[in-house]
Write a protein that holds these residues in place. Structure first.
Motif, PDB file in Angstrom:
ATOM      1  N   VAL A 103      17.855 -12.385  45.676  1.00 52.57           N
ATOM      2  CA  VAL A 103      17.127 -11.840  46.826  1.00 52.57           C
ATOM      3  C   VAL A 103      16.614 -10.432  46.520  1.00 52.57           C
ATOM      4  CG1 VAL A 103      17.416 -11.028  49.211  1.00 52.57           C
ATOM      5  CG2 VAL A 103      18.306 -13.264  48.535  1.00 52.57           C
ATOM      6  N   ALA A 104      17.433  -9.633  45.865  1.00 49.85           N
ATOM      7  CA  ALA A 104      17.012  -8.276  45.510  1.00 49.85           C
ATOM      8  C   ALA A 104      15.854  -8.307  44.508  1.00 49.85           C
ATOM      9  CB  ALA A 104      18.192  -7.503  44.931  1.00 49.85           C
ATOM     10  N   MET A 105      15.928  -9.218  43.536  1.00 48.94           N
ATOM     11  CA  MET A 105      14.836  -9.335  42.561  1.00 48.94           C
ATOM     12  C   MET A 105      13.545  -9.765  43.242  1.00 48.94           C
ATOM     13  SD  MET A 105      16.911 -11.018  39.369  1.00 48.94           S
ATOM     14  CE  MET A 105      15.460 -11.433  38.458  1.00 48.94           C
ATOM     15  N   ALA A 106      13.635 -10.698  44.198  1.00 49.73           N
ATOM     16  CA  ALA A 106      12.445 -11.129  44.943  1.00 49.73           C
ATOM     17  C   ALA A 106      11.889  -9.972  45.762  1.00 49.73           C
ATOM     18  CB  ALA A 106      12.798 -12.308  45.846  1.00 49.73           C
ATOM     19  N   GLY A 107      12.758  -9.186  46.354  1.00 50.38           N
ATOM     20  CA  GLY A 107      12.312  -8.024  47.123  1.00 50.38           C
ATOM     21  C   GLY A 107      11.593  -7.007  46.262  1.00 50.38           C
ATOM     22  N   VAL A 108      12.134  -6.761  45.073  1.00 48.19           N
ATOM     23  CA  VAL A 108      11.468  -5.821  44.158  1.00 48.19           C
ATOM     24  C   VAL A 108      10.116  -6.368  43.738  1.00 48.19           C
ATOM     25  CG1 VAL A 108      11.603  -4.834  41.831  1.00 48.19           C
ATOM     26  CG2 VAL A 108      13.590  -4.742  43.331  1.00 48.19           C
ATOM     27  N   ALA A 109      10.056  -7.669  43.437  1.00 49.82           N
ATOM     28  CA  ALA A 109       8.783  -8.268  43.034  1.00 49.82           C
ATOM     29  C   ALA A 109       7.752  -8.162  44.163  1.00 49.82           C
ATOM     30  CB  ALA A 109       9.003  -9.729  42.637  1.00 49.82           C
ATOM     31  N   LEU A 110       8.157  -8.474  45.396  1.00 52.05           N
ATOM     32  CA  LEU A 110       7.231  -8.354  46.528  1.00 52.05           C
ATOM     33  C   LEU A 110       6.826  -6.901  46.765  1.00 52.05           C
ATOM     34  CD1 LEU A 110       8.770 -10.876  49.076  1.00 52.05           C
ATOM     35  CD2 LEU A 110       6.589 -11.081  47.870  1.00 52.05           C
ATOM     36  N   GLY A 111       7.771  -5.991  46.602  1.00 52.15           N
ATOM     37  CA  GLY A 111       7.468  -4.571  46.784  1.00 52.15           C
ATOM     38  C   GLY A 111       6.469  -4.072  45.755  1.00 52.15           C
ATOM     39  N   LEU A 112       6.667  -4.481  44.496  1.00 55.57           N
ATOM     40  CA  LEU A 112       5.712  -4.081  43.450  1.00 55.57           C
ATOM     41  C   LEU A 112       4.338  -4.693  43.694  1.00 55.57           C
ATOM     42  CD1 LEU A 112       7.872  -4.205  40.206  1.00 55.57           C
ATOM     43  CD2 LEU A 112       6.937  -2.195  41.337  1.00 55.57           C
ATOM     44  N   GLY A 113       4.330  -5.963  44.106  1.00 55.77           N
ATOM     45  CA  GLY A 113       3.042  -6.613  44.430  1.00 55.77           C
ATOM     46  C   GLY A 113       2.331  -5.890  45.560  1.00 55.77           C
ATOM     47  N   GLY A 114       3.059  -5.536  46.594  1.00 56.41           N
ATOM     48  CA  GLY A 114       2.477  -4.802  47.718  1.00 56.41           C
ATOM     49  C   GLY A 114       1.971  -3.435  47.294  1.00 56.41           C
ATOM     50  N   LEU A 115       2.728  -2.786  46.408  1.00 55.41           N
ATOM     51  CA  LEU A 115       2.301  -1.475  45.902  1.00 55.41           C
ATOM     52  C   LEU A 115       1.003  -1.588  45.115  1.00 55.41           C
ATOM     53  CD1 LEU A 115       2.986   1.538  45.590  1.00 55.41           C
ATOM     54  CD2 LEU A 115       4.265   0.919  43.528  1.00 55.41           C
ATOM     55  N   VAL A 116       0.874  -2.618  44.287  1.00 49.75           N
ATOM     56  CA  VAL A 116      -0.356  -2.824  43.506  1.00 49.75           C
ATOM     57  C   VAL A 116      -1.532  -3.072  44.442  1.00 49.75           C
ATOM     58  CG1 VAL A 116      -1.496  -4.421  41.901  1.00 49.75           C
ATOM     59  CG2 VAL A 116       0.814  -3.602  41.415  1.00 49.75           C
ATOM     60  N   VAL A 117      -1.337  -3.908  45.444  1.00 51.03           N
ATOM     61  CA  VAL A 117      -2.413  -4.188  46.404  1.00 51.03           C
ATOM     62  C   VAL A 117      -2.785  -2.903  47.145  1.00 51.03           C
ATOM     63  CG1 VAL A 117      -2.958  -5.405  48.546  1.00 51.03           C
ATOM     64  CG2 VAL A 117      -1.859  -6.624  46.651  1.00 51.03           C
ATOM     65  N   ALA A 118      -1.804  -2.131  47.556  1.00 50.71           N
ATOM     66  CA  ALA A 118      -2.081  -0.889  48.288  1.00 50.71           C
ATOM     67  C   ALA A 118      -2.827   0.106  47.411  1.00 50.71           C
ATOM     68  CB  ALA A 118      -0.766  -0.285  48.786  1.00 50.71           C
ATOM     69  N   LEU A 119      -2.423   0.216  46.161  1.00 47.36           N
ATOM     70  CA  LEU A 119      -3.113   1.132  45.265  1.00 47.36           C
ATOM     71  C   LEU A 119      -4.544   0.686  44.984  1.00 47.36           C
ATOM     72  CD1 LEU A 119      -0.299   2.022  42.707  1.00 47.36           C
ATOM     73  CD2 LEU A 119      -1.284   3.501  44.440  1.00 47.36           C
ATOM     74  N   ASN A 120      -4.760  -0.621  44.851  1.00 49.32           N
ATOM     75  CA  ASN A 120      -6.122  -1.130  44.634  1.00 49.32           C
ATOM     76  C   ASN A 120      -6.998  -0.838  45.854  1.00 49.32           C
ATOM     77  OD1 ASN A 120      -5.911  -2.130  42.058  1.00 49.32           O
ATOM     78  ND2 ASN A 120      -5.224  -4.156  42.726  1.00 49.32           N
ATOM     79  N   LEU A 121      -6.454  -1.004  47.043  1.00 49.39           N
ATOM     80  CA  LEU A 121      -7.234  -0.725  48.248  1.00 49.39           C
ATOM     81  C   LEU A 121      -7.497   0.776  48.402  1.00 49.39           C
ATOM     82  CD1 LEU A 121      -5.577  -3.153  50.815  1.00 49.39           C
ATOM     83  CD2 LEU A 121      -7.830  -3.387  49.738  1.00 49.39           C
ATOM     84  N   LEU A 122      -6.558   1.582  47.958  1.00 54.06           N
ATOM     85  CA  LEU A 122      -6.659   3.017  48.105  1.00 54.06           C
ATOM     86  C   LEU A 122      -7.713   3.606  47.167  1.00 54.06           C
ATOM     87  CD1 LEU A 122      -5.452   5.545  49.491  1.00 54.06           C
ATOM     88  CD2 LEU A 122      -3.879   5.697  47.552  1.00 54.06           C
ATOM     89  N   PHE A 123      -7.802   3.082  45.969  1.00 58.96           N
ATOM     90  CA  PHE A 123      -8.715   3.659  44.980  1.00 58.96           C
ATOM     91  C   PHE A 123     -10.040   2.917  44.888  1.00 58.96           C
ATOM     92  CE2 PHE A 123      -4.602   5.206  43.291  1.00 58.96           C
ATOM     93  CZ  PHE A 123      -4.863   6.546  43.428  1.00 58.96           C
ATOM     94  N   ARG A 124     -10.434   2.116  45.803  1.00 53.23           N
ATOM     95  CA  ARG A 124     -11.726   1.427  45.807  1.00 53.23           C
ATOM     96  C   ARG A 124     -12.790   2.273  46.352  1.00 53.23           C
ATOM     97  NH1 ARG A 124     -11.996  -4.907  46.698  1.00 53.23           N
ATOM     98  NH2 ARG A 124     -10.859  -5.400  44.874  1.00 53.23           N
TER      99      ARG A 124
END
Length: 124
Positions: A103-124
Motif C-alpha cells: 500500500v505504501a509503495m502504491a501511494g508513493v507511485a501515485l504521489g510521484l505520478g501526481g507530482l509529474v502531472v502537476a509539474l507538467n501543468l505548471l510549466f506549460r
C-alpha cells in the motif's frame, strides 16, 4: 521482541525429546526399579527397620520424581503450544507488513505520478 527462527526451530526439535525422556522417566519410576542398599552385616531387626524406612523414603522420592517428570512434560507441552501460537502470530504480522508495504509503495507511485502531472501543468 523478535524471535530468531533458528532458536524456535531448535526448541521445537528438542520438545519431542524432552517429552520422550519425561515419559521414560515416569515409566521407569512406575516400574519400581530400585536397588537395595542395606548393609549385609546389620542385625535382622535393624536391617528390617532400615528397610522399612528406606522403602518409605524411596517411595516418597519416587512419587516426587514422578510428579516432577509430569510437571516437565506439561511444561514442554505448554511451550509447544506457545511456540505454535507465536509462529501463527508472526505469520499474520508478516502478511500484514507485506500488505502495508504494498500500500505504501502504491501511494508513493501515485504521489510521484501526481507530482509529474502537476509539474507538467505548471510549466506549460
Amino acid at each position: 521482541m523478535a524471535l530468531d527462527p533458528a532458536t524456535v526451530s531448535t526448541v521445537l526439535s528438542l520438545l519431542p525429546t524432552i517429552l520422550e525422556q519425561a515419559n521414560k522417566t515416569i515409566e521407569k519410576i512406575k516400574k519400581g526399579r530400585r536397588k537395595d542398599g542395606a548393609p549385609e552385616n546389620a542385625g535382622p531387626e535393624s536391617a528390617e527397620a532400615r528397610d522399612t524406612s528406606t522403602a518409605a523414603r524411596i517411595a516418597e522420592l519416587e512419587a516426587a520424581a514422578v510428579q516432577q517428570a509430569e510437571a516437565v512434560k506439561l511444561l514442554a507441552e505448554q511451550h509447544a503450544i506457545t511456540i505454535e501460537a507465536l509462529r501463527k502470530e508472526a505469520a499474520r504480522l508478516d502478511r500484514r507488513l507485506r500488505l502495508m508495504t504494498s500500500v505504501a509503495m502504491a501511494g508513493v507511485a501515485l504521489g510521484l505520478g501526481g507530482l509529474v502531472v502537476a509539474l507538467n501543468l505548471l510549466f506549460r
